[in-house]
Design a protein around this motif. Sequence first.
Motif, short mmCIF file in Angstrom:
data_model
loop_
_atom_site.label_atom_id
_atom_site.label_comp_id
_atom_site.label_asym_id
_atom_site.label_seq_id
_atom_site.Cartn_x
_atom_site.Cartn_y
_atom_site.Cartn_z
N ALA A 258 41.64 44.93 42.74
CA ALA A 258 40.78 43.96 42.04
C ALA A 258 41.36 43.64 40.66
O ALA A 258 41.34 42.48 40.22
CB ALA A 258 39.37 44.53 41.91
N ALA A 259 41.86 44.67 39.99
CA ALA A 259 42.45 44.46 38.66
C ALA A 259 43.69 43.58 38.73
O ALA A 259 43.86 42.66 37.92
CB ALA A 259 42.80 45.81 38.04
N ASN A 260 44.55 43.85 39.69
CA ASN A 260 45.78 43.06 39.82
C ASN A 260 45.46 41.61 40.15
O ASN A 260 46.10 40.68 39.65
CB ASN A 260 46.68 43.65 40.90
N ALA A 261 44.45 41.41 41.00
CA ALA A 261 44.04 40.05 41.34
C ALA A 261 43.54 39.32 40.11
O ALA A 261 43.84 38.13 39.90
CB ALA A 261 42.95 40.09 42.42
N ALA A 262 42.77 40.03 39.27
CA ALA A 262 42.22 39.39 38.06
C ALA A 262 43.33 39.03 37.07
O ALA A 262 43.34 37.92 36.52
CB ALA A 262 41.21 40.34 37.41
N VAL A 263 44.26 39.95 36.84
CA VAL A 263 45.35 39.67 35.90
C VAL A 263 46.24 38.54 36.43
O VAL A 263 46.62 37.63 35.69
CB VAL A 263 46.19 40.94 35.65
N ALA A 264 46.54 38.60 37.72
CA ALA A 264 47.37 37.55 38.32
C ALA A 264 46.68 36.19 38.24
O ALA A 264 47.32 35.17 37.99
CB ALA A 264 47.68 37.90 39.78
N LEU A 265 45.36 36.18 38.44
CA LEU A 265 44.61 34.94 38.35
C LEU A 265 44.66 34.36 36.94
O LEU A 265 44.75 33.14 36.76
CB LEU A 265 43.15 35.19 38.76
N GLY A 268 47.74 32.49 36.76
CA GLY A 268 47.95 31.49 37.79
C GLY A 268 48.93 31.92 38.87
O GLY A 268 49.51 31.06 39.56
N ASP A 269 49.10 33.22 39.07
CA ASP A 269 50.01 33.74 40.09
C ASP A 269 49.25 33.84 41.41
O ASP A 269 48.59 34.85 41.69
CB ASP A 269 50.55 35.11 39.67
N THR A 270 49.34 32.80 42.22
CA THR A 270 48.57 32.75 43.47
C THR A 270 49.01 33.82 44.46
O THR A 270 48.18 34.41 45.17
CB THR A 270 48.73 31.36 44.12
N ARG A 271 50.30 34.09 44.51
CA ARG A 271 50.81 35.06 45.49
C ARG A 271 50.21 36.44 45.26
O ARG A 271 49.70 37.07 46.20
CB ARG A 271 52.34 35.13 45.39
N GLN A 272 50.25 36.91 44.04
CA GLN A 272 49.70 38.23 43.76
C GLN A 272 48.17 38.24 43.85
O GLN A 272 47.58 39.23 44.27
CB GLN A 272 50.15 38.72 42.38
N THR A 273 47.54 37.14 43.48
CA THR A 273 46.08 37.07 43.56
C THR A 273 45.62 37.21 45.01
O THR A 273 44.72 38.00 45.32
CB THR A 273 45.56 35.75 42.98
N LEU A 274 46.25 36.45 45.91
CA LEU A 274 45.86 36.51 47.32
C LEU A 274 46.23 37.85 47.94
O LEU A 274 45.45 38.43 48.72
CB LEU A 274 46.53 35.36 48.09
N GLY A 275 47.42 38.36 47.61
CA GLY A 275 47.83 39.65 48.16
C GLY A 275 46.92 40.78 47.71
O GLY A 275 46.54 41.65 48.52
N SER A 276 46.53 40.79 46.44
CA SER A 276 45.64 41.83 45.93
C SER A 276 44.24 41.71 46.53
O SER A 276 43.60 42.73 46.85
CB SER A 276 45.54 41.72 44.40
N THR A 277 43.76 40.48 46.69
CA THR A 277 42.44 40.27 47.30
C THR A 277 42.44 40.76 48.75
O THR A 277 41.48 41.40 49.20
CB THR A 277 42.06 38.79 47.25
N GLU A 278 43.52 40.49 49.47
CA GLU A 278 43.62 40.97 50.85
C GLU A 278 43.65 42.51 50.88
O GLU A 278 43.01 43.13 51.73
CB GLU A 278 44.89 40.42 51.50
N GLN A 279 44.37 43.11 49.95
CA GLN A 279 44.41 44.57 49.85
C GLN A 279 43.02 45.13 49.58
O GLN A 279 42.60 46.12 50.20
CB GLN A 279 45.36 44.98 48.72
N LEU A 280 42.29 44.50 48.68
CA LEU A 280 40.93 44.94 48.34
C LEU A 280 40.02 44.88 49.56
O LEU A 280 39.33 45.85 49.89
CB LEU A 280 40.38 44.07 47.21
#
Length: 313
Positions: A258-265, A268-280
């Motif tokens: 969740a933290a990585n998704a928030a920082v990536a968001l 504007g890093d869509t790749r890490q945001t989506l990957g982190s959300t999927e992991q969560l």
Amino acid sequence: MLHLRLITPTDRTDEAVRMIERTVGTTHLVVLPGAARNPAGDVVMCDVAREAGDELLTRLQGMDLDRTGAITVEDIDLTLSRRADKAEAEAPGEPADAVLWEHLVEETHEESTLSVTYVAFITLATMIAACGVVLDNAVLIVGAMAVGPEFGPLAGISTSLVQRAPRLALRSLTALLVGFAAAMALTVGFSLLMDAAGLFTQAKLEGQRPNTNFVYAPDWFSFVVALLAGAAGTLSLTSAKSGALVGVAISVTTVPAAANAAVALSYGDTRQTLGSTEQLLLNLLGIVVAGTLTLLAQKAFWAGQRERARQLG
């Protein structure tokens, strides 16, 4: 063992006493006629082996004592009594394996309540994890995992599915979704603030992170670990081995993802945001599935234990 204290209407006391006396694993029965004032009635106390407690509680609730009187259950740390030893020996199964379903429902109800404290803990955990992912610091990631309170609502969802408790399910789901949403939103703001202060940079987030890049790279191992952690966490709750929950908390990638998704968001890093959300989501699903299956297995096991005890009796 467990200590039961009942307040019973006068006309139901004899029935409650007979029920206690017929239950294998009970001892130290005390009856105090007319001792209760609010609500008025008699006070009945006894000790019962933990493995026999759930069946007795179910029968007492069947008498509506939880509505017309009161049922209080306490854990006994130490009892020096041969009668208590005999009661535990006669009760089917082992105390460590026993499940008190009402206690589990009550505990998960408390742990899955959306409160200011709950939101504060999950937000602080997410912010600590945000520092961990940017700095590629595994120690901070582990610390954030230990602080996160999300296992409570996850256990509440599993318990509600097994016990068919829709109110607990709604409460747990609300705490889980609102808690993570609030934590991630506040962490986006925290990330922007840290960037403005020059402490966070996009280059650090997108650079080589050998210690923390797993938080946005979900795979089957993530799901397997979530399953194992969910089973272990559920067993720790049902067996009162709460110390194991710390190990469970630092085994699954929920708060760090969740933290990585928030920082990536925030960058504007869509790749890490989506990957982190999927992991969560993968970890949350694994924990709920494992927790539900563990509780179903325990329920079936104790049903079999009771049936064998009745046949032998």
